[in-house]
Design a protein around this motif. Sequence first.
Motif, PDB file in Angstrom:
ATOM      1  N   ASN A 104       0.841  -1.204   0.000  1.00  0.00           N
ATOM      2  CA  ASN A 104       0.000   0.000   0.000  1.00  0.00           C
ATOM      3  C   ASN A 104       0.874   1.251   0.000  1.00  0.00           C
ATOM      4  N   LEU A 105       0.222   2.407  -0.117  1.00  0.00           N
ATOM      5  CA  LEU A 105       0.937   3.681  -0.180  1.00  0.00           C
ATOM      6  C   LEU A 105       1.638   4.008   1.128  1.00  0.00           C
ATOM      7  N   HIS A 106       1.053   3.601   2.237  1.00  0.00           N
ATOM      8  CA  HIS A 106       1.640   3.887   3.543  1.00  0.00           C
ATOM      9  C   HIS A 106       3.013   3.217   3.646  1.00  0.00           C
ATOM     10  N   THR A 107       3.094   1.943   3.313  1.00  0.00           N
ATOM     11  CA  THR A 107       4.368   1.215   3.350  1.00  0.00           C
ATOM     12  C   THR A 107       5.353   1.808   2.350  1.00  0.00           C
ATOM     13  N   PRO A 115      -2.980   4.224   7.746  1.00  0.00           N
ATOM     14  CA  PRO A 115      -2.758   4.177   6.292  1.00  0.00           C
ATOM     15  C   PRO A 115      -3.787   4.976   5.507  1.00  0.00           C
ATOM     16  N   ASP A 116      -4.921   5.293   6.143  1.00  0.00           N
ATOM     17  CA  ASP A 116      -5.986   6.026   5.454  1.00  0.00           C
ATOM     18  C   ASP A 116      -5.610   7.466   5.139  1.00  0.00           C
ATOM     19  N   ILE A 117      -4.475   7.953   5.678  1.00  0.00           N
ATOM     20  CA  ILE A 117      -4.071   9.330   5.339  1.00  0.00           C
ATOM     21  C   ILE A 117      -3.674   9.446   3.872  1.00  0.00           C
ATOM     22  N   PHE A 118      -3.403   8.317   3.227  1.00  0.00           N
ATOM     23  CA  PHE A 118      -3.056   8.345   1.814  1.00  0.00           C
ATOM     24  C   PHE A 118      -4.288   8.029   0.971  1.00  0.00           C
ATOM     25  N   PRO A 119      -4.354   8.593  -0.228  1.00  0.00           N
ATOM     26  CA  PRO A 119      -5.535   8.394  -1.067  1.00  0.00           C
ATOM     27  C   PRO A 119      -5.665   6.945  -1.516  1.00  0.00           C
ATOM     28  N   SER A 120      -6.888   6.523  -1.694  1.00  0.00           N
ATOM     29  CA  SER A 120      -7.135   5.209  -2.291  1.00  0.00           C
ATOM     30  C   SER A 120      -7.051   5.388  -3.801  1.00  0.00           C
ATOM     31  N   ALA A 121      -5.942   4.933  -4.374  1.00  0.00           N
ATOM     32  CA  ALA A 121      -5.699   5.183  -5.798  1.00  0.00           C
ATOM     33  C   ALA A 121      -5.435   3.876  -6.525  1.00  0.00           C
ATOM     34  N   PRO A 122      -5.889   3.766  -7.764  1.00  0.00           N
ATOM     35  CA  PRO A 122      -5.551   2.567  -8.549  1.00  0.00           C
ATOM     36  C   PRO A 122      -4.046   2.495  -8.791  1.00  0.00           C
ATOM     37  N   ILE A 123      -3.531   1.292  -8.896  1.00  0.00           N
ATOM     38  CA  ILE A 123      -2.117   1.086  -9.208  1.00  0.00           C
ATOM     39  C   ILE A 123      -2.026   0.770 -10.693  1.00  0.00           C
ATOM     40  N   VAL A 124      -1.280   1.588 -11.416  1.00  0.00           N
ATOM     41  CA  VAL A 124      -1.285   1.522 -12.878  1.00  0.00           C
ATOM     42  C   VAL A 124       0.125   1.289 -13.416  1.00  0.00           C
ATOM     43  N   LEU A 125       0.208   1.020 -14.702  1.00  0.00           N
ATOM     44  CA  LEU A 125       1.486   0.794 -15.356  1.00  0.00           C
ATOM     45  C   LEU A 125       2.169   2.128 -15.632  1.00  0.00           C
ATOM     46  N   ARG A 126       3.467   2.177 -15.324  1.00  0.00           N
ATOM     47  CA  ARG A 126       4.230   3.410 -15.531  1.00  0.00           C
ATOM     48  C   ARG A 126       5.507   3.106 -16.308  1.00  0.00           C
ATOM     49  N   HIS A 127       5.870   4.002 -17.222  1.00  0.00           N
ATOM     50  CA  HIS A 127       7.155   3.920 -17.907  1.00  0.00           C
ATOM     51  C   HIS A 127       8.240   4.536 -17.035  1.00  0.00           C
ATOM     52  N   GLY A 128       7.996   5.740 -16.544  1.00  0.00           N
ATOM     53  CA  GLY A 128       8.893   6.373 -15.605  1.00  0.00           C
ATOM     54  C   GLY A 128       9.942   7.292 -16.198  1.00  0.00           C
ATOM     55  N   ASP A 129      10.061   7.348 -17.520  1.00  0.00           N
ATOM     56  CA  ASP A 129      11.092   8.204 -18.125  1.00  0.00           C
ATOM     57  C   ASP A 129      10.718   8.527 -19.569  1.00  0.00           C
ATOM     58  N   ARG A 164      -4.608  16.164   0.041  1.00  0.00           N
ATOM     59  CA  ARG A 164      -3.629  16.221   1.120  1.00  0.00           C
ATOM     60  C   ARG A 164      -2.811  14.928   1.179  1.00  0.00           C
ATOM     61  N   GLY A 165      -3.478  13.798   0.957  1.00  0.00           N
ATOM     62  CA  GLY A 165      -2.757  12.522   0.938  1.00  0.00           C
ATOM     63  C   GLY A 165      -1.761  12.445  -0.202  1.00  0.00           C
ATOM     64  N   SER A 166      -2.165  12.924  -1.390  1.00  0.00           N
ATOM     65  CA  SER A 166      -1.266  12.928  -2.543  1.00  0.00           C
ATOM     66  C   SER A 166      -0.056  13.829  -2.287  1.00  0.00           C
TER      67      SER A 166
END
Length: 383
Positions: free
Chosen positions: A201-204, A261-275, A353-355
């Motif tokens: 998750n985002l918290h970790t 952990p709820d301080i972070f947004p619940s967001a989908p995890i998507v594919l990223r290129h990164g560069d 705020r979470g983002s």
Amino acid sequence: MTLPNTFVTFFTTISSSAELLSSPLVLSHTPLARGGYNNVSLLTLASPATPSSHETPAPLLTLRCVLRLPLDHVEILPRYSVLNEVGCLRFVRAHADRLQIPVPEVYAWSADRGKEFVLLEYIDGESLDGAWRAMDEAEKQAVAQELGGMLRRLRSFSEFEEIGGIMPDGTLGPTVEGCKIFCGRSLLHDPSFYDIGPYPNLHTYALTYLDKEIAYFTHRASPLLAQHADKEEFDDLDHLTPHRFLALLHAKRANLAARSPDIFPSAPIVLRHGDLKPGNILLSRTIPRRVLGVIDWEFGGAYPLCKADDHVDVLEMETEEDVNENARWTKRIADIAEVPVEHAEYWQTAEGRGSQLLWWCTDQIVPALEEEYKGNMVGPPID
């Protein structure tokens, strides 16, 4: 492209770049570029099409391919960089029907320590930056439509349960991110120093960025890091020593760990290129221009939407005119991709705020703590 059996068999036997380059099948070896993390070369391989006879020599089959060699085999990073590059390329090809992003085929690779390399299909294209300057408005719009569609498909591919890099077998593994490896931090990119992923998750995920900085400042003066560390990091901060800064990091880490952990947004995890810089996008050399390949996926993987690719640069910016041209088309591509514009009101919401907190932890932790030490609050407080 269907490879001749001679090459297919050859690729299965290669275990190192030295073995590859010493093979009699290598007809030529031409350096192409030296990047931030890899040396890139063009290889031409040649093999007889059929067993030759005394009367008629067999014609040669040739194959051009790209060899990527990590710059420093001593560092820890190349192993994970190779695994992630190969994994992302295979993943994109395996999901070509949905992603529709052209990438090179992986012919051979090794992630063994000291033997890391990747051998790839050669794509005969021109970099986006080189082509863009010669294109008219209609050509630019057509390419922008293609790039916008690719960006939208990356941001909407949400088939992941965790955050991480992508391994050659398609499972999630350690992350490889540019903001984790500057000033010698790549030497610590190993589970013996901190958790490098995947993350549930985002918290970790945010906590491990603080762990990364704690590891860095703990070992900053060690022989391992001494030649890489930024010697001027604290020059403008009276009385803030690395030891005191480390104490600040520990305190912030403890405070964040105690939060829900709820301080972070619940967001989908998507594919990223990164560069997605213009040098990593190859266009056809002829008109009509089209995208032939998206390369250099070593920073790719599965990431929360708030950390996803959100733009594509079309130019390596050298002049003010370049900056303005790039800004105009970057926005147009983002609009085609339907990347949301986050207005001031968004940052006042719980998700905003979470983002912002995630951005603070993962991208701004060191400069933000330096500013906080001076008495300037930057970003959302963890306390």
